[in-house]
Write an enzyme that holds these catalytic residues in place. Structure first.
Site, PDB file in Angstrom:
ATOM      1  CB  THR A   1      -0.865   0.088   1.151  1.00 27.38           C
ATOM      2  OG1 THR A   1      -1.410   1.345   1.430  1.00 27.38           O
ATOM      3  CG2 THR A   1      -0.191  -0.156   2.518  1.00 27.38           C
TER       4      THR A   1
ATOM      5  N   GLY B   1      -4.696   9.516  11.254  1.00 28.38           N
ATOM      6  CA  GLY B   1      -4.014   8.691  10.279  1.00 28.38           C
ATOM      7  C   GLY B   1      -4.026   8.846   8.857  1.00 28.38           C
TER       8      GLY B   1
ATOM      9  CE1 TYR C   1      -3.783  -1.794   5.104  1.00 23.83           C
ATOM     10  CE2 TYR C   1      -3.438   0.350   4.146  1.00 23.83           C
ATOM     11  CZ  TYR C   1      -3.750  -0.870   3.943  1.00 23.83           C
ATOM     12  OH  TYR C   1      -4.014  -1.479   2.592  1.00 23.83           O
TER      13      TYR C   1
END
Ligand code: UDP
Length: 323
Positions: free
Chosen positions: A117, A278, A141
């Site tokens: 990602t 985030g 993440y």
């Protein structure tokens, strides 16, 4: 090839499975159905319901599949949730992925294709973002995905497990058959389309004070079928390393909402909310490396086409896979 697809009942995994089968590959889908849907598994694929936590089952399933390659999509993928429940992200996206990589080495799998990602970069020093930018994630993440990228580097060097890791920007759109249905939907495009469908009264904008022209976050949206195409190219032996996948165009949250209004012909009421923790302000890909090295050529780079295919799928499936 025989391809073992984890998360093949999920959004991106289901579309990649379809493309693999269309291209004549044999596919085994491995999915625990916590996020995925049984009816999102292409009927031509073999299906194993199981969790990556179960290393024994993973190994047995890989052997049964006689897998040449793994495509690893199964993961938790919500930036916001990772800020409140980090352990879910480190367990699902790092520990479970490690079990899969170990099984791949043990079973002699030749290629590991990993869904990474752009969240591994954190807020970039410059856009468009190339693969050599420093990686400084600002959410668990991105951190967990980055940690697993590093595992892959060492496993390639020492165990000779060839890998390719795609750093996705914002996947969106749908194929004719398979689309985006999360049990709790947090992504922008589906949420805006839910408003157009009358499933939600209004759309929330998270943050209007970012250092961007209209104050909302900018993202690079990429069609899920173009992502799938890159994965197929990544199966070629000898192709290895890290590749950004995006279109190089950034759209703000407000621009995405306007595009959804244009495509659906509906006015979308919005409510402005505080920033979502985030979220980096601006993420836009330079995907030149994938274009150059893999011969990748996105077929649906226009935001309008991306939104239109998502809209067509949602209209055909008004309750997603619950229909
Ligand atoms: N966003 C928003 N409202 C929503 C969902 C998302 O304003 O209902 C914003 C989000 O804060 C981010 C951008 O839209 O700036 C894209 O978010 P999404 O969750 O779709 O993808 P992410 O970039 O987090 O992977």
């Amino acid at each position: 090839m025989k391809v073992f697809v984890t998360g093949g009942a999920g959004y991106i995994g289901s579309v990649c499975t379809e493309e693999l089968l269309d291209a004549g590959h044999e596919v085994t889908v491995f999915d625990n159905l916590t996020e995925g849907h049984r009816s999102a598994v292409d009927p031509r694929a073999k299906f194993v319901e199981g969790c990556l936590r179960d290393a024994g089952l993973v190994k047995q399933s890989l052997r049964d599949a006689q897998a040449d390659a793994i495509m690893h999509f199964a993961a938790s993928a919500l930036v916001g949730e990772s800020m409140t429940d980090p352990k879910k992200y480190f367990h699902n996206n790092l520990v479970n992925a490690l079990k899969l990589a170990d099984a791949a080495v043990e079973c002699g799998v030749k290629k590991f294709v990993f869904s990474s990602t752009c969240a591994t970069y954190g807020p970039p020093d410059r856009v468009p973002m190339t693969e050599d930018l420093p990686q400084r994630p600002i959410n668990p993440y991105g951190e967990a995905k980055l940690m697993f990228e590093k595992v892959l580097i060492w496993y390639a060097q020492i165990y000779k497990l060839e890998f390719i890791a795609f750093r996705y920007f914002n996947a969106a759109g749908a194929s004719n058959k398979f689309g985006e249905h999360h049990r709790i939907e947090t992504h922008l495009i589906p949420n805006v389309l839910f408003v157009a469908q009358g499933r939600k009264p209004q759309c929330e904008i998270f943050g209007t004070d970012y250092p961007t022209p209209d104050g909302t976050c900018i993202r690079d949206y990429i069609h899920v079928k173009d992502l799938a195409q890159a994965h197929m190219l990544g199966l070629v032996p000898g192709k290895t390393g890290f590749y950004n996948l995006g279109n190089g165009d950034g759209y703000s949250v407000r621009e995405v909402i306007s595009m959804c209004e244009k495509v659906t012909g509906q006015k979308i009421p919005v409510v402005e909310k505080p920033r979502r923790p985030g979220d980096p302000p601006r993420l836009v890909a330079a995907a030149d490396k994938a274009i150059r090295d893999l011969g990748w050529q996105p077929k649906y780079p226009k935001l309008e086409d991306i939104v239109a295919t998502a809209w067509a799928w949602h209209q055909k499936h008004p309750a997603g896979y619950a229909d």
